[in-house]
Design an enzyme around this catalytic site. Structure first.
Site, PDB file in Angstrom:
ATOM      1  N   ARG A  24     -14.077  13.457  27.257  1.00  0.00           N
ATOM      2  CA  ARG A  24     -12.860  12.892  27.846  1.00  0.00           C
ATOM      3  C   ARG A  24     -11.620  13.580  27.268  1.00  0.00           C
ATOM      4  NH1 ARG A  24      -8.114  10.634  26.187  1.00  0.00           N
ATOM      5  NH2 ARG A  24      -9.225   9.498  24.548  1.00  0.00           N
ATOM      6  N   ASP A  25     -11.314  13.334  26.028  1.00  0.00           N
ATOM      7  CA  ASP A  25     -10.128  13.905  25.406  1.00  0.00           C
ATOM      8  C   ASP A  25     -10.231  15.426  25.321  1.00  0.00           C
ATOM      9  OD1 ASP A  25      -7.745  14.175  24.069  1.00  0.00           O
ATOM     10  OD2 ASP A  25      -8.380  13.185  22.243  1.00  0.00           O
ATOM     11  N   HIS A 217      -8.208   9.188  14.303  1.00  0.00           N
ATOM     12  CA  HIS A 217      -8.300  10.218  15.330  1.00  0.00           C
ATOM     13  C   HIS A 217      -7.328  11.330  14.945  1.00  0.00           C
ATOM     14  CE1 HIS A 217      -8.858  11.251  19.786  1.00  0.00           C
ATOM     15  NE2 HIS A 217      -7.909  12.093  19.395  1.00  0.00           N
ATOM     16  N   HIS A 219      -5.844  15.286  14.819  1.00  0.00           N
ATOM     17  CA  HIS A 219      -5.717  16.603  15.427  1.00  0.00           C
ATOM     18  C   HIS A 219      -5.487  17.618  14.312  1.00  0.00           C
ATOM     19  CE1 HIS A 219      -5.129  15.675  19.898  1.00  0.00           C
ATOM     20  NE2 HIS A 219      -5.523  14.555  19.330  1.00  0.00           N
ATOM     21  N   CYS A 250      -3.293  16.827  24.120  1.00  0.00           N
ATOM     22  CA  CYS A 250      -2.703  15.779  24.947  1.00  0.00           C
ATOM     23  C   CYS A 250      -1.833  16.419  26.010  1.00  0.00           C
ATOM     24  CB  CYS A 250      -1.866  14.827  24.089  1.00  0.00           C
ATOM     25  SG  CYS A 250      -1.033  13.566  25.066  1.00  0.00           S
ATOM     26  N   ASN A 259      -8.468  18.623  18.837  1.00  0.00           N
ATOM     27  CA  ASN A 259      -8.958  17.537  17.990  1.00  0.00           C
ATOM     28  C   ASN A 259      -9.752  18.089  16.804  1.00  0.00           C
ATOM     29  OD1 ASN A 259      -8.513  14.897  19.618  1.00  0.00           O
ATOM     30  ND2 ASN A 259      -9.374  16.286  21.128  1.00  0.00           N
TER      31      ASN A 259
END
Length: 309
Positions: A24-25, A217, A219, A250, A259
């Site tokens: 997803r991300d 989470h 980055h 993003c 990420n």
């Protein structure tokens, strides 16, 4: 395959959960359309590699994230009642409606700790985002669906600069109080450093939030993701988001690069003697395969090292 030497630190948790966000991300910001069969194979390979949670897609409007326009088709081909959860992101009630129609069992909402990012990412104000998410969370829980909450811009914002710790704690508490079972704190632009992580976690603890409710989470924009993970481990956090091969970013914050790579995280955890259940070789091969599909090398240092030659 090379493996790190294991030197167990008894001060660290014995086991952690890796919450895989690559499908997803990791893929949401790709400009070229990725075929549905490729996405499905990616999710299935991540599952086979032992990832305990694989976030599959997002039910965001296709106009905003065209890459994930096939969300319902992808979910329809997954085993939603098997041992591995396949959460999906839902931005609002319309997204929740589509997710519930697809039979999902886990959803996530995505909030902002800052005013500007709420406007850019959610077309909302900081305050009104909570009113928007409240019925989403309530309806999901009423339907027997678990809800996770992401909170972005927890360590810094490209438009507003430093984000006050107490503001992050207040926003996070509001999401947990709605009924989210877990709060993922996002370093969306990768500016966090190790002691900043400790300060933020201590502030949540002082506010009565257990670390069993917190995920992180990170980055890796400035190369700090693993150092920040280690700091959180030492505080007792046991859930970390990561993206296979270091994919992602993003679409609404151009300074948000990839990420934390799942392979890089696994390599560090292996060396620390912290259990996670992931097959590093299978995962690295999966990320190398996905890099081929995308037509560029994997950003992950561990993937490149393990698949060289």
């Amino acid at each position: 395959m090379s493996l790190p030497s294991v030197h167990r630190d008894p001060a660290l948790p014995e086991r952690v959960t890796i919450y895989e966000v690559g499908a997803r991300d990791g893929l949401q910001n790709e400009s070229g359309v990725i075929p549905l069969d490729t996405k499905l194979a990616f999710v299935e390979r991540l599952t086979a590699a032992g990832l305990p949670v694989v976030e599959a897609t997002s039910f965001v409007h296709p106009r905003w994230v065209p890459q994930l326009a096939d969300a319902a088709d992808l979910v329809a081909r997954l085993d939603l009642h098997g041992p591995v959860p396949y959460p999906v992101l839902v931005p609002n009630e319309r997204g929740l409606d589509r997710a519930l129609e697809s039979g999902v069992t886990h959803v996530a909402v995505f909030a902002s700790a800052t005013e500007t990012f709420a406007a850019k990412n959610l077309n909302s104000t900081y305050e009104s985002q909570f009113a928007m998410f409240e019925p989403v969370v309530r309806r999901a829980l009423d339907a027997g669906v678990k809800v996770r909450a992401y909170l972005s811009m927890c360590f810094g914002d490209p438009w507003e600069g430093e984000v006050a710790v107490d503001r992050v704690v207040t926003a996070g508490r509001r999401l947990l109080d709605m009924g989210a079972y877990e709060l993922s704190l996002g370093d969306t632009i990768g500016v966090g450093t190790a002691h900043h992580v400790e300060v933020l976690l201590d502030a949540f603890a002082e506010a009565g939030v257990g670390l069993d409710q917190i995920a992180l989470h990170f980055h890796d924009t400035y190369g700090q993701a693993l150092a920040n993970t280690y700091a959180a481990l030492r505080r007792g956090v046991t859930t970390f988001d990561a993206s296979a091969g270091g994919l992602g970013g993003c679409p609404y914050a151009k300074s948000a690069t990839g990420n934390l790579a799942t392979e890089d995280l696994v390599w560090m955890l292996d060396g620390l003697g912290v259990a996670h259940g992931v097959d590093l070789s299978a995962l690295a091969q999966t990320s190398a395969w996905m890099a081929e599909q995308l037509g560029r090398p994997s950003p992950s240092a561990v993937v490149r090292a393990l698949t060289a030659g």
